[in-house]
Write a protein that holds these residues in place. Structure first.
Motif, PDB file in Angstrom:
ATOM      1  N   SER A  16       0.371  -7.416   0.772  1.00 43.44           N
ATOM      2  CA  SER A  16      -0.508  -8.293  -0.129  1.00 43.44           C
ATOM      3  C   SER A  16       0.299  -9.370  -0.431  1.00 43.44           C
ATOM      4  CB  SER A  16      -1.270  -7.611  -1.431  1.00 43.44           C
ATOM      5  OG  SER A  16      -0.230  -7.661  -2.289  1.00 43.44           O
ATOM      6  N   PHE A  17       1.658  -9.204  -0.369  1.00 44.62           N
ATOM      7  CA  PHE A  17       2.560 -10.336  -0.889  1.00 44.62           C
ATOM      8  C   PHE A  17       2.689 -11.333   0.177  1.00 44.62           C
ATOM      9  CE2 PHE A  17       7.108 -11.121  -0.493  1.00 44.62           C
ATOM     10  CZ  PHE A  17       7.427 -12.087  -1.207  1.00 44.62           C
ATOM     11  N   PHE A  52       3.807  -4.925  -0.432  1.00 45.73           N
ATOM     12  CA  PHE A  52       4.207  -6.322   0.053  1.00 45.73           C
ATOM     13  C   PHE A  52       3.242  -6.928   0.869  1.00 45.73           C
ATOM     14  CE2 PHE A  52       7.005  -8.397   2.910  1.00 45.73           C
ATOM     15  CZ  PHE A  52       7.170  -9.483   2.052  1.00 45.73           C
ATOM     16  N   GLY A 112      17.750 -14.698   2.659  1.00 40.16           N
ATOM     17  CA  GLY A 112      17.532 -13.548   1.660  1.00 40.16           C
ATOM     18  C   GLY A 112      16.131 -14.347   0.752  1.00 40.16           C
ATOM     19  N   PHE A 170      14.313  -1.631  -8.004  1.00 42.55           N
ATOM     20  CA  PHE A 170      15.082  -2.503  -8.265  1.00 42.55           C
ATOM     21  C   PHE A 170      16.527  -2.360  -8.203  1.00 42.55           C
ATOM     22  CE2 PHE A 170      11.405  -3.215 -10.785  1.00 42.55           C
ATOM     23  CZ  PHE A 170      11.100  -4.704 -10.423  1.00 42.55           C
ATOM     24  N   ALA A 205       4.897 -15.931  -6.696  1.00 41.60           N
ATOM     25  CA  ALA A 205       5.863 -15.475  -7.538  1.00 41.60           C
ATOM     26  C   ALA A 205       6.923 -16.603  -8.235  1.00 41.60           C
ATOM     27  CB  ALA A 205       6.856 -14.333  -7.362  1.00 41.60           C
ATOM     28  N   PHE A 217       7.164 -11.789 -10.097  1.00 39.57           N
ATOM     29  CA  PHE A 217       8.691 -11.049 -10.359  1.00 39.57           C
ATOM     30  C   PHE A 217       8.750 -10.078 -11.259  1.00 39.57           C
ATOM     31  CE2 PHE A 217      12.518 -10.937 -12.817  1.00 39.57           C
ATOM     32  CZ  PHE A 217      13.230 -10.329 -11.675  1.00 39.57           C
ATOM     33  N   ARG A 218       9.125  -8.881 -10.846  1.00 35.51           N
ATOM     34  CA  ARG A 218       9.163  -7.706 -11.740  1.00 35.51           C
ATOM     35  C   ARG A 218      10.330  -7.659 -12.611  1.00 35.51           C
ATOM     36  NH1 ARG A 218       5.805  -3.640  -9.155  1.00 35.51           N
ATOM     37  NH2 ARG A 218       3.983  -4.580  -7.965  1.00 35.51           N
ATOM     38  N   PHE A 234      18.574   0.266  -3.330  1.00 37.75           N
ATOM     39  CA  PHE A 234      17.922  -0.179  -2.067  1.00 37.75           C
ATOM     40  C   PHE A 234      17.519   0.546  -0.960  1.00 37.75           C
ATOM     41  CE2 PHE A 234      18.718  -4.258  -4.114  1.00 37.75           C
ATOM     42  CZ  PHE A 234      19.750  -4.123  -4.909  1.00 37.75           C
ATOM     43  N   LEU A 253      17.001  -9.683   1.685  1.00 38.31           N
ATOM     44  CA  LEU A 253      15.344 -10.178   1.808  1.00 38.31           C
ATOM     45  C   LEU A 253      14.679  -8.933   1.260  1.00 38.31           C
ATOM     46  CD1 LEU A 253      13.696 -12.305   2.518  1.00 38.31           C
ATOM     47  CD2 LEU A 253      13.284 -11.287   5.099  1.00 38.31           C
ATOM     48  N   LYS A 254      14.948  -7.646   1.521  1.00 41.69           N
ATOM     49  CA  LYS A 254      14.355  -6.562   1.163  1.00 41.69           C
ATOM     50  C   LYS A 254      14.364  -6.560  -0.303  1.00 41.69           C
ATOM     51  CE  LYS A 254      13.059  -2.228   1.261  1.00 41.69           C
ATOM     52  NZ  LYS A 254      12.816  -2.450   0.018  1.00 41.69           N
ATOM     53  N   ALA A 255      15.590  -6.844  -1.035  1.00 42.32           N
ATOM     54  CA  ALA A 255      15.421  -6.866  -2.467  1.00 42.32           C
ATOM     55  C   ALA A 255      14.438  -7.856  -3.060  1.00 42.32           C
ATOM     56  CB  ALA A 255      16.881  -7.010  -3.126  1.00 42.32           C
ATOM     57  N   THR A 256      14.723  -8.917  -2.410  1.00 40.95           N
ATOM     58  CA  THR A 256      13.848 -10.199  -2.845  1.00 40.95           C
ATOM     59  C   THR A 256      12.392  -9.647  -2.712  1.00 40.95           C
ATOM     60  OG1 THR A 256      15.472 -11.765  -2.135  1.00 40.95           O
ATOM     61  CG2 THR A 256      13.394 -12.566  -2.438  1.00 40.95           C
ATOM     62  N   GLU A 257      11.985  -9.491  -1.658  1.00 44.37           N
ATOM     63  CA  GLU A 257      10.613  -8.929  -1.190  1.00 44.37           C
ATOM     64  C   GLU A 257      10.244  -8.039  -2.234  1.00 44.37           C
ATOM     65  OE1 GLU A 257      10.404 -10.259   3.377  1.00 44.37           O
ATOM     66  OE2 GLU A 257      10.584  -7.976   2.626  1.00 44.37           O
ATOM     67  N   ASP A 258      10.863  -6.768  -2.816  1.00 43.87           N
ATOM     68  CA  ASP A 258      10.749  -5.856  -3.583  1.00 43.87           C
ATOM     69  C   ASP A 258      10.350  -6.448  -4.862  1.00 43.87           C
ATOM     70  OD1 ASP A 258      10.774  -3.783  -1.785  1.00 43.87           O
ATOM     71  OD2 ASP A 258      12.691  -2.829  -2.385  1.00 43.87           O
ATOM     72  N   PHE A 318       9.495  -9.267  -5.615  1.00 47.82           N
ATOM     73  CA  PHE A 318       8.358 -10.279  -5.756  1.00 47.82           C
ATOM     74  C   PHE A 318       6.686  -9.563  -5.350  1.00 47.82           C
ATOM     75  CE2 PHE A 318      11.078 -14.254  -4.917  1.00 47.82           C
ATOM     76  CZ  PHE A 318      11.437 -14.054  -6.393  1.00 47.82           C
ATOM     77  N   SER A 319       7.065  -8.481  -5.008  1.00 47.78           N
ATOM     78  CA  SER A 319       5.830  -7.734  -4.361  1.00 47.78           C
ATOM     79  C   SER A 319       4.829  -8.007  -5.404  1.00 47.78           C
ATOM     80  CB  SER A 319       6.117  -6.322  -3.959  1.00 47.78           C
ATOM     81  OG  SER A 319       6.444  -5.520  -5.329  1.00 47.78           O
ATOM     82  N   GLY A 320       3.520  -8.242  -5.066  1.00 40.44           N
ATOM     83  CA  GLY A 320       2.249  -8.456  -5.820  1.00 40.44           C
ATOM     84  C   GLY A 320       2.251  -9.619  -6.171  1.00 40.44           C
TER      85      GLY A 320
END
Lengths: 589, 589
Positions: free
Chosen positions: B33-34, B31, B49, B15, B55, A465-466, B18, A453-458, A460-462
């Motif tokens: 804001s996300f 996040f 996850g 990315f 996004a 998808f970055r 982690f 979830l942490k990687a997913t949230e990172d 999608f932050s903002g």
């Protein structure tokens, strides 16, 4: 017969006469079965008189494509592999039987089923059979070693692994490793060669693909997704012992990206598709499902060689294919004796890494129409493409190649692609110069990273998808990839886009392949370091190459070091720059 | 600049690494804001996850097509009307301004905005501007009289009506009727002719289209649907004073049917589309939205004449068009002096009523490629189509025409089409003989009838949409429409499919148009009664025609009565059989 119409007339009268007489009892009786079909009856409604039910709502899923092809394209060829041929009716039946067999093995909704196989028919069938059994399909890269396979099997908790006979040793090694760590290994299903030449099953816990399929029932009731958000597949992009990244696709996203990819590749009805993209890569850029949507013919290839490519195109009148730039490179550098005159223009999509511009021209000389796309596993493969404008046809060659080399615009399935400052999230100006990060937004962006979830949230932050890729936006809105964020070289405070340097290197007549990374430097911080493979029969030295670059680039961008050697590539043709960076670090002063 | 990359490097490191160090604070800040972007965070999840957020989720809507075209096809021609021309960038700007103006007039989410106009540019723009304002678009048939328009305005509760200057009297009549019954009439926006030749606005409650648009802001923030199930349009199929049937389309269904229609019509990138289908009919079979999806050029036509068709094809190099069989009939019966050699094969889709087979052949002689589709307003227009198989090209002409005349198979957007016994809901055998009712199931079936839950439930009873049309299924799975359920004639206990009789009549050399209905008969129950229009210069009598039918049909199917007169047709070219049935009833014994 007339009885039928009398009943019928009574029945259909309800279409026209509201609240009509003695029919209403029968209508109510029918409606009672209908009422149970109602889904989420109220929450979505904003106007009176509307309902959502089985008649007007089905979760989007690529499974529908196969079911439709079984009717519409029933007698057309679905799969060709050597002398083996199936029709869409047969493929449909086989997938139903396979789904049934999976269910008999205890696979239930949400279970993961893995595969380790090249582009053989079983690999194609599993793309439908696994979701039809309600399960999630996990395609493993065939270049992984036993260690990596064991890590991914453990991470995905796969219940079954289908293994091609040539990859059985790797799978066995992986299973041994799992057992050693006390993890219950998955069941193994061996995919034999269709001519019976491959080894037979030995272990008692194992099955053979065709025998398993033969035990299934073609009357199997498909386990449609309960929600179109249900996962359909998981694609691992990279993996270390600590953090495998399993990109999860939904039925909805797969359905929509399939249609978008068909549009961007201009694939009409009944195409003939040559499988030069590994199906384990983003489920074959979603065209595994796409061929069923358009009743296409899947020409399967165990191994991609230039001779096989030309032979299959000639024999089956291939209309479309795709591949990483290495496939294009393989074609343009093929022996003349392996080539064949193409029966018509063959449309080829390339992606995975930006190809050197010259390769477009050489491919077109051979009769291919080349388009470029860009995307990541996280965008179901294709995300943007260089949508070609007719007026560009009349540009001078070098201008035309510049246009071809751009990654373009979002496909129909994506809501938006933008180049943004990753800190402020501001869009960069469309000046063709300002570099920012490529970001995506839309229904064809992954559901997330499995169990992370942490990687997913990172990622999608903002709310976007970055991608981690850097690009500029041109004045016409087309994007051009400059580099991976992590690949950029900073030398004496200046940014060097390694792709730009590589493009110049590819223009050097002696250079076959080139890649540039940063080499640590006490004074400059980093300096550009080029790894180069020369064409056969050529002999130039590092100084020649450095001078060539200085003639075509600002001096700070020219490599300070040149190393001559083969480039390490991963299975999708991408140069493995992390290996080159380690090598650059270890170079003697 | 370098500062940017330093930041950037830190940022993108998430990315790959982690849970990394001092970056995580910034990441968390982003996040937060996300987190507010998260939609339905839990209910749909079946794997750990995953998230659903801005996004990776956007409600499906045709609005996306226009926004994308504004980038991808920005400088390409979007709309042509006489000497008027717009680009996609301009159309996008104009739609934003119009949406803004609607919002300034007080239109809010879910409000209905109506239009009474032929295929002029304003009609096209409203297809995007109204949904962009969050409103529901109601297109009214331009052949309605004031009474019907007043009924539909009242039923739909339209807040605004856009009216073409040529239809102003009808609209004024409707508004007067509304006022008389104490209903607050909608605001009126007059659509003037682009050359300024049309009347000016007189009433103080009225606006003029271009002035209104000029007052809007192109920076308007689009009111995207909150759910893809939100209604995008309402299309009235028929209406009596007691029960107007307003078919409601959702954003989701419109999006999916648009893509399916592009596929079935083989519309690739940048088509040139001639508007010979009224846009008020199923929103132009969803190709109003489809042209934006593919960056096509909309060639608008106020009135469809053979000369206009040939002139526009010649001038703008039209690639695709569509129309009811009357449009085809108009083309094949056109004066030779009005015709032009086509610049290339023009693909034309026909639907709305099964055309006589001969017309396909005549159209192909003129250089058109004709395909047939079938559907209803309730299926967003196109639902099935006669997907052509290459092997049919070599059939003898009459066999080929038989194939062309079938309505075929479901398009990509529909889950299923079946021919069923409407009482037992059993599928009929695929024998080409057994008649049943055509039923649909899938995402491109309407949301329901506006304010008529009873009618909606009846239409969906049994979990399928019941079309009310009768058909057979052939052994290859292709369907062939036989009749409307209400049009079948039962004579002496035998069923007569009127379409079969009409096909024979169209084979008669003297007959231009024909329609068959049942005439009440004390002895037989009903007898077939033919209404016939002869070609100019021909003179045959009823007995000739009856004998001709007896030569080609079982005797009970031959008409017992023949009436010579023009056929009443509705605006989509369908013969209005209810009028003919009344006439047949009133015939002297």
């Amino acid at each position: 017969m007339n009885h039928f119409f009398k009943n019928h007339k009574r029945l259909t009268s309800t279409f026209n006469i509201f609240g009509s007489s003695n029919f209403s009892k029968r209508s109510r009786a029918l409606f009672s079965s209908f009422a149970s079909d109602l889904l989420e009856p109220d929450s979505w409604k904003s106007m009176e008189g509307l309902v959502r039910c089985k008649a007007n709502y089905v979760p989007l899923s690529p499974i529908s494509f196969l079911e439709r092809s079984a009717t519409v394209y029933r007698e057309r060829t679905s799969v060709i592999y050597g002398s083996l041929k199936f029709t869409w009716a047969e493929t449909h039946q086989r997938c139903l039987k396979l789904a049934s067999a999976l269910s008999q093995l205890g696979i239930s909704r949400g279970d993961v089923v893995a595969v380790l196989a090249p582009n053989v028919p079983a690999m194609y069938e599993l793309h439908f059979a696994v979701p039809m059994a309600g399960a999630v399909f996990c395609t493993l890269n065939t270049r992984h070693d036993s260690n990596m396979v064991s890590i991914l099997l453990k991470h995905s908790e796969a219940k079954i692994i289908f293994v091609d006979h040539q990859l059985l040793d790797i799978a066995r090694g992986a299973l041994d490793l799992l057992e050693k760590t006390g993890t219950k290994p998955p069941m193994v299903v061996l995919i034999s060669e269709s001519d019976g030449s491959s080894p037979t099953v030995s272990s008692s816990s194992s099955y053979e693909y065709e025998s398993l399929l033969a035990n299934g029932h073609s009357g199997f009731e498909i386990r449609q997704p309960e929600s179109e958000w249900d996962p359909i597949s998981v694609n691992y992009t990279s993996g270390t012992t600590s953090s495998p990244k399993g990109v999860v696709y939904s039925h909805r996203g797969a359905y929509l990206n399939t249609l978008a990819t068909l549009f961007l590749h201009g694939i009409g009805t009944m195409p003939v598709y040559l499988w030069t993209v590994p199906m384990f890569h983003c489920n074959g850029w979603c065209l595994t499902w796409g061929m069923a949507a358009q009743g296409g013919t899947n020409v399967c290839l165990r191994k991609v060689t230039p001779k096989d490519i030309f032979d299959r195109i000639d024999q089956h009148k291939v209309t479309h294919m795709a591949g990483a730039p290495t496939v294009l490179s393989m074609i343009v550098n093929s022996e003349v004796r392996d080539r064949k005159i193409l029966p018509h223009k063959v449309e080829i999509m390339t992606g995975g890494a930006p190809p050197p511009p010259q390769i477009f021209f050489k491919m077109e000389e051979l009769g291919f129409g080349v388009s470029q796309l860009y995307g990541l596993t996280e965008t179901y493969g294709p995300g943007t493409y260089c949508s070609w404008k007719p007026e560009w046809d009349s540009l001078p060659l070098d201008e035309r190649l510049k246009m071809k080399a751009r990654q373009g615009v979002q496909h129909l399935g994506l809501e938006d692609v933008d180049i943004k400052d990753p800190v402020t999230m501001e869009s960069v100006p469309a000046d063709g110069k300002t570099i920012g990060e490529i970001m995506f937004r839309g229904n064809t962006v992954m559901s997330g990273y499995l169990k992370d979830l942490k990687a997913t949230e990172d990622a999608f932050s903002g709310g976007w998808f970055r991608s981690g890729d850097l690009a500029v936006k041109h004045s016409d809105g087309y994007i051009e990839v400059k580099d991976r964020a992590k690949d950029i070289v900073i030398t004496g405070g200046e940014n060097v886009c390694t792709l730009e340097v590589e493009t110049v290197l590819y223009n050097h007549p002696a250079i076959l392949e080139a890649a540039v990374v940063g080499r640590p430097d006490d004074f400059w911080g980093q300096t550009p370091c080029a790894f180069v493979k020369l064409k056969e029969g050529f002999d130039v030295d590092a100084q020649d190459i450095i001078m060539f670059c200085k003639d075509h680039l600002p001096h700070y961008m020219a490599p300070k070091t040149v190393v001559f050697e083969d480039l390490p590539r991963n299975s999708t043709g991408k140069v493995q720059k992390f290996i080159l960076r380690e090598k650059a670090k270890a170079l003697p002063l």
